[in-house]
Design a protein around this motif. Structure first.
Motif, PDB file in Angstrom:
ATOM      1  N   SER A  70       6.351  47.358  43.638  1.00 17.40           N
ATOM      2  CA  SER A  70       5.600  45.911  43.707  1.00 17.40           C
ATOM      3  C   SER A  70       4.129  46.040  44.130  1.00 17.40           C
ATOM      4  O   SER A  70       3.539  44.926  44.001  1.00 17.40           O
ATOM      5  CB  SER A  70       6.324  45.221  44.631  1.00 17.40           C
ATOM      6  OG  SER A  70       5.969  45.749  46.120  1.00 17.40           O
TER       7      SER A  70
ATOM      8  N   PRO B 192       4.277  40.070  44.964  1.00 18.20           N
ATOM      9  CA  PRO B 192       5.352  39.768  43.925  1.00 18.20           C
ATOM     10  C   PRO B 192       4.919  39.586  42.425  1.00 18.20           C
ATOM     11  O   PRO B 192       5.544  39.812  41.358  1.00 18.20           O
ATOM     12  CB  PRO B 192       5.805  38.340  44.237  1.00 18.20           C
ATOM     13  CG  PRO B 192       5.367  38.336  45.937  1.00 18.20           C
ATOM     14  CD  PRO B 192       4.127  39.382  45.783  1.00 18.20           C
ATOM     15  N   ASP B 193       3.517  38.999  42.440  1.00 22.93           N
ATOM     16  CA  ASP B 193       3.024  38.754  40.913  1.00 22.93           C
ATOM     17  C   ASP B 193       2.842  40.089  40.235  1.00 22.93           C
ATOM     18  O   ASP B 193       3.169  40.193  38.897  1.00 22.93           O
ATOM     19  CB  ASP B 193       1.712  38.323  40.919  1.00 22.93           C
ATOM     20  CG  ASP B 193       1.729  36.675  41.468  1.00 22.93           C
ATOM     21  OD1 ASP B 193       2.689  36.134  40.937  1.00 22.93           O
ATOM     22  OD2 ASP B 193       1.010  36.396  42.384  1.00 22.93           O
TER      23      ASP B 193
ATOM     24  N   LEU C 177       4.969  42.766  40.705  1.00 19.90           N
ATOM     25  CA  LEU C 177       6.239  43.155  40.363  1.00 19.90           C
ATOM     26  C   LEU C 177       6.897  42.464  39.082  1.00 19.90           C
ATOM     27  O   LEU C 177       7.448  43.140  38.305  1.00 19.90           O
ATOM     28  CB  LEU C 177       7.508  42.674  41.701  1.00 19.90           C
ATOM     29  CG  LEU C 177       8.583  43.047  41.486  1.00 19.90           C
ATOM     30  CD1 LEU C 177       8.975  44.454  41.237  1.00 19.90           C
ATOM     31  CD2 LEU C 177       9.667  42.397  42.598  1.00 19.90           C
ATOM     32  N   ARG C 178       6.356  41.185  39.015  1.00 19.74           N
ATOM     33  CA  ARG C 178       6.912  40.512  37.789  1.00 19.74           C
ATOM     34  C   ARG C 178       6.249  40.717  36.675  1.00 19.74           C
ATOM     35  O   ARG C 178       6.840  40.285  35.371  1.00 19.74           O
ATOM     36  CB  ARG C 178       6.795  39.026  38.121  1.00 19.74           C
ATOM     37  CG  ARG C 178       7.839  38.429  39.277  1.00 19.74           C
ATOM     38  CD  ARG C 178       7.818  37.052  39.684  1.00 19.74           C
ATOM     39  NE  ARG C 178       9.077  36.780  40.413  1.00 19.74           N
ATOM     40  CZ  ARG C 178       9.966  36.376  39.513  1.00 19.74           C
ATOM     41  NH1 ARG C 178      10.147  36.031  38.465  1.00 19.74           N
ATOM     42  NH2 ARG C 178      11.419  36.072  40.310  1.00 19.74           N
ATOM     43  N   THR C 179       5.238  41.294  36.714  1.00 22.57           N
ATOM     44  CA  THR C 179       4.317  41.527  35.536  1.00 22.57           C
ATOM     45  C   THR C 179       4.136  43.094  35.057  1.00 22.57           C
ATOM     46  O   THR C 179       3.664  43.320  34.296  1.00 22.57           O
ATOM     47  CB  THR C 179       2.838  40.860  35.612  1.00 22.57           C
ATOM     48  OG1 THR C 179       2.353  41.505  36.768  1.00 22.57           O
ATOM     49  CG2 THR C 179       2.792  39.496  35.990  1.00 22.57           C
TER      50      THR C 179
END
Lengths: 390, 390
Positions: free
Chosen positions: A40, A44-45, A47-49
């Motif tokens: 991560s 969180p951004d 992690l998600r990308t």
């Protein structure tokens, strides 16, 4: 989150063989590749990308091959771009030595996992002090190796010219053991014969820290026949710090600017401001800083050789209270980077040692050696640990 | 998390054109592909072991092409395998109609985002009632389309023979508008002429719900010349529910068993127990359930044709209080699936309508139509909304 909020994720990756690290449990900062897991980088951004790692980072792989068990990934400051150890998304890992104080960062969760004895050792990364500072604030041994001496493959970058992978432990034996697995032997001399103390660096420590550190400093100095009080920074450590921050900032924006402009991630306010500043820097206006860096590397390499050690305080004082004001944060950050930019700019190995405390709050003493003297520095530390361990 | 804890992530994906949905803001359950983002399916281990989507799910793409703005991804029960809307990792979205009660799930965050008016509509998925139930508990309109009528590409599966993508709104106009963009026109008849009420389904509603729903039920019935009180389940709705749960469980384990055995994810206790149970099911022992499903499909298709509507309560009663005991959860789940398995097993479109409340807590009335009568069902609802909206 439980357990001092050190972990992002608890894992159980068994070692591949029975070797010298068998029986030791370790954690890794959530910026190192662990097969099948997306790191991560504390955001969180991010992690998600990003995608799960296809293999372990070589340094993680090597630890597993040598018998250690990987038990989790640990919280980091966002994109490693802070020294406080506070994270608005994942929470602040709790400093086991004083719950009211920051753990230090960015390898905050790794330091806390070790200090709370949840693991035997933990990997962090250290660009501007991110292993050395949380180690000092949490009362640990912490090691930053010679730059480029240990692979940073499979590690999310911050500023590659300064990025290193380091580790933290509660004791000298384990710090050395991990080094014996990870570091190549490249040293020649039989012993360190000279010790140097930098006046400017010591001037940065507050009075209570100086008083607490000075008995051990004297004890260490007394082991050497050649002792010297010097001033390494003709230009002043403030100039060194400013050069470090500029050169680091240019590389930070090179590493992450495009992602930030595309994804527009949600950052904590101090991290957002720092990236904003980094975005304004211009590489073609940094010739002065670049030349200073080369001068510092040459000067310190000559000064230390393979037989010299340089002793400085790791941090200006004990860990600040959580939720510092912006001004306090900036003052501490500036003083801290003046100390950490010495090994940072010169690319040298540095070990921080928990030799003392101020009213129960730990502080650290640091020993810096010449380039690639990493294993010898760790052995020296292990052999002399009775000088500070009572 | 703020804003009723509906969102996993706030986004701002602008529409591709000015079209019929311009000016409408929507959110999607965190199981639908949004380009560049990794969906979590409500579980951090899923998030960390999966990659960002390379493109939008077709249903998301279509909404963006038709003018709607995507503003976020919403919390779901873990792997969509619950109807409560509670999530131990991401927290429980707060039911805006009663903070003490569960929002219902698994499309919990989508329902809460709409009910709190943070968005104009939201996408969910509905396998065993995951759109219909949170819509009823949060006082919304909610639609589950004919199975296989709307693409489930780019959507994390639960049990593909039952999985659908549905949506929720506060009003009939928007529910229909989204339907006009997403659904194909395949209907022929000019009007629904027959209404049926299933006795067994109504027997599942508690007394206060029956009393609250009955005036609107009567008003609706009075619009039709052909009215019938029937018993659709010769086998009993409990048998239907058990068949549904078995067939669903077999597919759930097919979808996720390998991932669960490899990654050993950390689940909340009820989710873990349900997957554990699903892992024990054997496809080659499910012939009876499979045959029952086919019989039900044929029976309901014949019964409804393209001119009939079936009316049932959406849920047995108002949303339960948060932190129910295990026994209460299981009782409510069993009764709820008896109701939702009717359209679930038959693959039929169902709209839930917020026609009444019990002491201020919303409950829902559902209308089921024949296969592919989706758009006609939504138009009927929009045209007749004065029957229940005061």
């Amino acid at each position: 989150m439980k357990d001092y909020n050190a972990f992002v994720e608890e894992l159980n990756v068994e070692p591949f063989a029975k070797e010298s690290l068998s029986g030791l449990r370790f954690a890794v900062k959530d910026v190192l590749d662990v097969k099948g897991i997306t790191a991560s980088a504390g955001n969180p951004d991010w992690l998600r990308t990003h995608s799960p790692a296809k293999s372990h980072a070589p340094v993680v792989q090597r630890l597993l091959e040598n018998g250690a068990t990987l038990v989790g990934t640990t919280i980091t400051d966002e994109l490693m771009y802070s020294l406080n150890g506070e994270n608005i998304h994942y929470g602040t890992p709790v400093n086991p030595k004083d719950h009211q104080r920051i753990p230090g960062g960015s390898s905050s969760g790794s330091a806390v996992a070790v200090a709370a004895k949840l693991v035997d050792f933990a990997l962090g990364t250290d660009t501007a002090g991110s292993v050395r500072i949380p180690a000092a604030y949490c009362g640990l041994y912490g090691f930053r190796p010679t730059h480029n001496f240990l692979s940073i493959e499979g590690v999310i970058p911050l500023a590659p010219s300064f990025d290193t992978v380091g580790w933290m432990t509660c004791d000298t034996k384990t710090l050395l053991k991990v080094g014996e697995v990870l570091l190549q032997e490249e040293s020649s001399a039989q012993a360190f014969t000279r010790v140097m103390v930098d006046k400017d660096a010591w001037a940065l420590a507050d009075e209570e820290s100086k008083q607490a550190l000075s008995p051990v400093l004297t004890t260490i100095e007394n082991c050497f026949t050649q002792r010297e009080s010097i001033e390494i920074a003709d230009e002043g450590l403030v100039t060194w710090m400013n050069a470090f921050r500029t050169l680091q900032g240019i590389e930070v924006w090179k590493s992450h600017g495009e992602w930030i402009e595309t994804v527009k991630p949600h950052f904590g306010p101090d991290i957002a401001a720092r990236f904003e500043w980094a975005s304004t820097l211009k590489e073609d206006e940094s010739a002065t800083e670049q030349q200073l860096k080369e001068r510092i590397q040459n000067r310190l390499e000559k000064l230390l050789g393979d037989d010299g050690l340089l002793i400085i305080p790791t941090v200006p004082g004990k860990a600040p209270l959580v939720n510092m004001s912006g001004e306090e944060i900036e003052k501490r950050r500036s003083e801290t980077i003046q100390l950490s930019s010495i090994a940072g700019l010169a690319g040298l190995p540095q070990v921080t040692i928990p030799v003392a405390d101020v009213e129960g709050v730990p502080i650290g003493l640091s020993v810096i050696a010449g380039p690639k003297q990493d294993l010898r520095l760790l052995r020296w530390m292990d052999q002399h640990c009775d000088l500070w361990e009572k």
